[in-house]
Motif scaffolding. Structure first.
Motif, PDB file in Angstrom:
ATOM      1  N   ALA A   1       0.828  -1.214   0.000  1.00 32.91           N
ATOM      2  CA  ALA A   1       0.000   0.000   0.000  1.00 32.91           C
ATOM      3  C   ALA A   1       0.860   1.261   0.000  1.00 32.91           C
ATOM      4  N   GLN A   2       1.951   1.261   0.762  1.00 30.93           N
ATOM      5  CA  GLN A   2       2.917   2.360   0.781  1.00 30.93           C
ATOM      6  C   GLN A   2       2.259   3.720   1.004  1.00 30.93           C
ATOM      7  N   LEU A   3       1.480   3.826   2.062  1.00 32.86           N
ATOM      8  CA  LEU A   3       0.960   5.143   2.445  1.00 32.86           C
ATOM      9  C   LEU A   3       1.838   5.704   3.553  1.00 32.86           C
TER      10      LEU A   3
ATOM     11  N   ALA B   1       9.419   8.466   1.944  1.00 32.78           N
ATOM     12  CA  ALA B   1      10.191   8.232   0.715  1.00 32.78           C
ATOM     13  C   ALA B   1       9.611   7.053  -0.062  1.00 32.78           C
ATOM     14  N   ALA B   2       9.209   6.008   0.673  1.00 34.45           N
ATOM     15  CA  ALA B   2       8.637   4.829   0.003  1.00 34.45           C
ATOM     16  C   ALA B   2       7.310   5.186  -0.653  1.00 34.45           C
TER      17      ALA B   2
ATOM     18  N   GLY C   1       7.515   8.486  -8.048  1.00 36.25           N
ATOM     19  CA  GLY C   1       8.563   9.483  -7.830  1.00 36.25           C
ATOM     20  C   GLY C   1       9.939   8.854  -8.006  1.00 36.25           C
ATOM     21  N   THR C   2      10.903   9.663  -8.374  1.00 31.56           N
ATOM     22  CA  THR C   2      12.254   9.155  -8.562  1.00 31.56           C
ATOM     23  C   THR C   2      12.958   9.029  -7.210  1.00 31.56           C
TER      24      THR C   2
ATOM     25  N   GLY D   1      11.857   2.401   0.036  1.00 25.20           N
ATOM     26  CA  GLY D   1      11.039   2.242  -1.168  1.00 25.20           C
ATOM     27  C   GLY D   1      11.634   1.290  -2.169  1.00 25.20           C
ATOM     28  N   ARG D   2      12.527   0.432  -1.710  1.00 27.83           N
ATOM     29  CA  ARG D   2      13.098  -0.530  -2.665  1.00 27.83           C
ATOM     30  C   ARG D   2      12.031  -1.483  -3.185  1.00 27.83           C
TER      31      ARG D   2
END
Lengths: 279, 291
Positions: free
Chosen positions: A109-111, B207-208, B215-216, B285-286
């Motif tokens: 989900a990455q919220l 960041a993740a 996003g970069t 965020g990997r």
């Protein structure tokens, strides 16, 4: 010289391009196969509903389609890009073309828990280089359309699971992605939310987005007009839909590994000819 | 332009989100850098301000009579390889006598006595000067004993040593300055470690989330990098300001810190802070980039 109308376009030229193609995708987790030989494709504007009992591999299939999970074997193609062959620098662009909302795994989900719901949704619009004010406005509008304007200023970490899920859905929808992958986007009995989401999804499809959805909400499924359905059992695709080129695992051995646009169009033309001959 | 505005917005939001954590980091950095600068200022004060008053100590090594000038030159060259020896100059007997006569020019009795001295009366000598960091009494005595152990050496005299209370004050200041610098360096290290840890989970999550929507990595890392650099720079400037304020109040003589060193300290702290901030979210965020 008379002004003659142009000849009608062949079916191949009229059909929209593939947005997603999966071929013989297998996923194993902790030594157990959770998805086996999934093969499907989806064109722009189409919708596919994935159905399955808990543990059948529905969320895994959707995660693979959203490129949140890498399959052990098989091929995933988003647009014209083979995901396994992508360089790291190409991933941001790929991500922007997929709107993904899930409740199954927080890592997918990455919220951002420490940010407000509005900011989380606005980030979805920000990466498409939309100005700050426009992105924030779009986020507010999307939350409002999904009936979650009340939580816009609250931190995601303080939201109830249902509200959190709505924030994820709003973020997936706000960027105008070409492929929308929604894993249980509404509660099964929340008809108002399902109705609101149906309207937004219909607009997205009309704009050319392909929708892949897993839901138990009858209202939402009714709203996905013309959507095909496929059923997963023990990680295998059981149901098929003729227009969606779904290939059951048992037939995959004799079927071509992945059908291209041209293949599919050829088949359609053959089917048309057959129908004409039969008639 | 749009990306820059988004980055600034994210930095501002992070500051607004956890102001207390930010204040703790800035104050921690300021204290460390303040102590570091104070230590450096104390050492600079001791070296620069007091040195003209104290003079610089010198060891005059008198060679034995049988040692030739060439041999003395060899010994001098050898002495230059010693640790903390800054200069070693051979002075022949004739040159020594000439210097003595010049010194006794205003003293008639001395001049008369020296007039009858034979040219070869004085032995060849070596003037040895130690580095500024080795001007303490203990250092001079240790060097003197080591020189005396050489077979060519007859006697060693210490000339112009900072004996007395002033010399002791200078040595104390140097010692305090070094202790402050060392403790501040340890403090800075701990602060940097905290900088990596404080709020890192939230920063990584942000960041993740940024990378998950396309996003970069640069875009994900930039706010943390900028924030870390700001903390480093603001912390150092605050530490220096506190130091200057203390100096104006107490006049304890900490004004010897050159502005160039201050600028370097601010730049280095900003760089370190930025790197620490970026490092804390570099791998975040990997999962969004499985490839």
């Amino acid at each position: 010289m008379p002004n003659t109308p142009p000849p009608p376009l062949p079916d191949a030229a009229r059909r929209p391009a593939f947005v997603l193609r999966l071929d013989a995708v297998t996923v194993a987790r902790h030594g157990a196969t959770v998805l086996e030989g999934a093969t499907l494709s989806l064109r722009a504007g189409e919708a596919l509903v994935v159905d399955g009992a808990p543990g059948a591999g529905t969320s895994t299939l959707l995660a693979v389609c959203a490129c949140a999970l890498r399959p052990q074997t098989g091929t995933v193609i988003i647009g014209d890009k083979v995901v396994a062959e992508l360089q790291a620098s190409a991933w941001p662009l790929l991500r922007r073309s997929i709107g993904y909302a899930t409740d199954a795994d927080p890592a997918w989900a990455q919220l951002c828990d420490d940010e407000t719901a509005r900011e989380n949704v606005a980030w979805g619009a920000a990466v498409t280089r939309r100005p700050v004010r426009a992105a924030v406005h779009a986020a507010e509008r999307m939350l409002e359309r999904l009936g979650a304007s009340g939580v816009a200023q609250r931190r995601v970490g303080t939201l109830a699971p249902r509200e959190r899920r709505t924030v994820g859905v709003a973020r997936a929808l706000v960027s105008g992605a070409a492929l929308l992958v929604l894993d249980e986007p509404v509660d099964a009995f929340d008809e108002r939310a399902a109705e609101k989401l149906s309207v937004v999804l219909a607009e997205a499809r009309a704009a050319g987005a392909a929708v892949l959805c897993a839901s138990r909400s009858a209202t939402l499924l009714r709203g996905l007009e013309g959507a095909e359905r496929v059923r997963l059992e023990d990680g295998r695709v059981r149901g098929t839909a003729p227009r969606l080129t779904l290939v059951p695992p048992v037939l995959r051995a004799v079927a071509p590994p992945l059908r291209t646009d041209a293949d599919a169009d050829e088949e359609l033309q053959s089917a048309d000819l057959l129908e004409e001959e039969t008639a | 332009m749009t990306a820059g505005l988004w980055m600034l917005r994210r930095v501002a939001r992070e500051v607004a989100r956890a102001p207390s954590g930010l204040i703790v980091r800035v104050v921690g950095f300021a204290m460390c850098m303040g102590f570091l600068l104070a230590g450096r200022a104390l050492v600079a004060t001791a070296d620069a301000s007091l040195a003209p008053l104290l003079g610089r100590a010198q060891l005059v090594v008198s060679c034995r009579d049988e040692v030739s000038a060439a041999r003395a030159a060899d010994v001098a060259r050898d002495l230059l390889t010693w640790r903390r020896v800054r200069r070693a100059t051979v002075v022949s007997g004739d040159e020594g006598l000439r210097q003595l006569r010049a010194l006794s020019a205003g003293w008639p009795e001395g001049a008369t006595a020296l007039a009858s001295v034979e040219p070869a009366w004085l032995p060849t000598a070596i003037e040895v000067q130690l580095e500024e960091s080795a001007q303490s009494t203990a250092d001079l005595i240790a060097a003197s004993a080591r020189l005396r152990a050489l077979p060519e050496v007859a006697a060693v005299d210490i000339v112009g040593a900072p004996w007395g209370e002033l010399g002791a004050v200078a040595s104390s200041l140097r010692r305090i300055g070094r202790a402050l610098s060392v403790s501040a360096a340890i403090g800075a290290f701990v602060t940097l470690a905290l900088l990596l840890g404080v709020g890192a989970t939230a920063r990584r999550q942000a960041a993740a989330a940024w990378r998950a929507v396309g996003g970069t990595r640069a875009g994900a890392v930039a706010p943390s990098l900028l924030l870390g650099a700001l903390i480093g720079a603001v912390g150092t400037v605050s530490g220096a300001a506190a130091l200057i304020a203390l100096r104006s109040v107490s006049e304890i003589g900490l004004g010897a810190l050159p502005s160039r060193e201050l600028a370097i300290a601010v730049g280095a702290a900003a760089l370190l802070g930025g790197l620490c901030g970026a490092a804390s979210v570099w791998r975040a965020g990997r999962a969004c980039v499985p490839g």
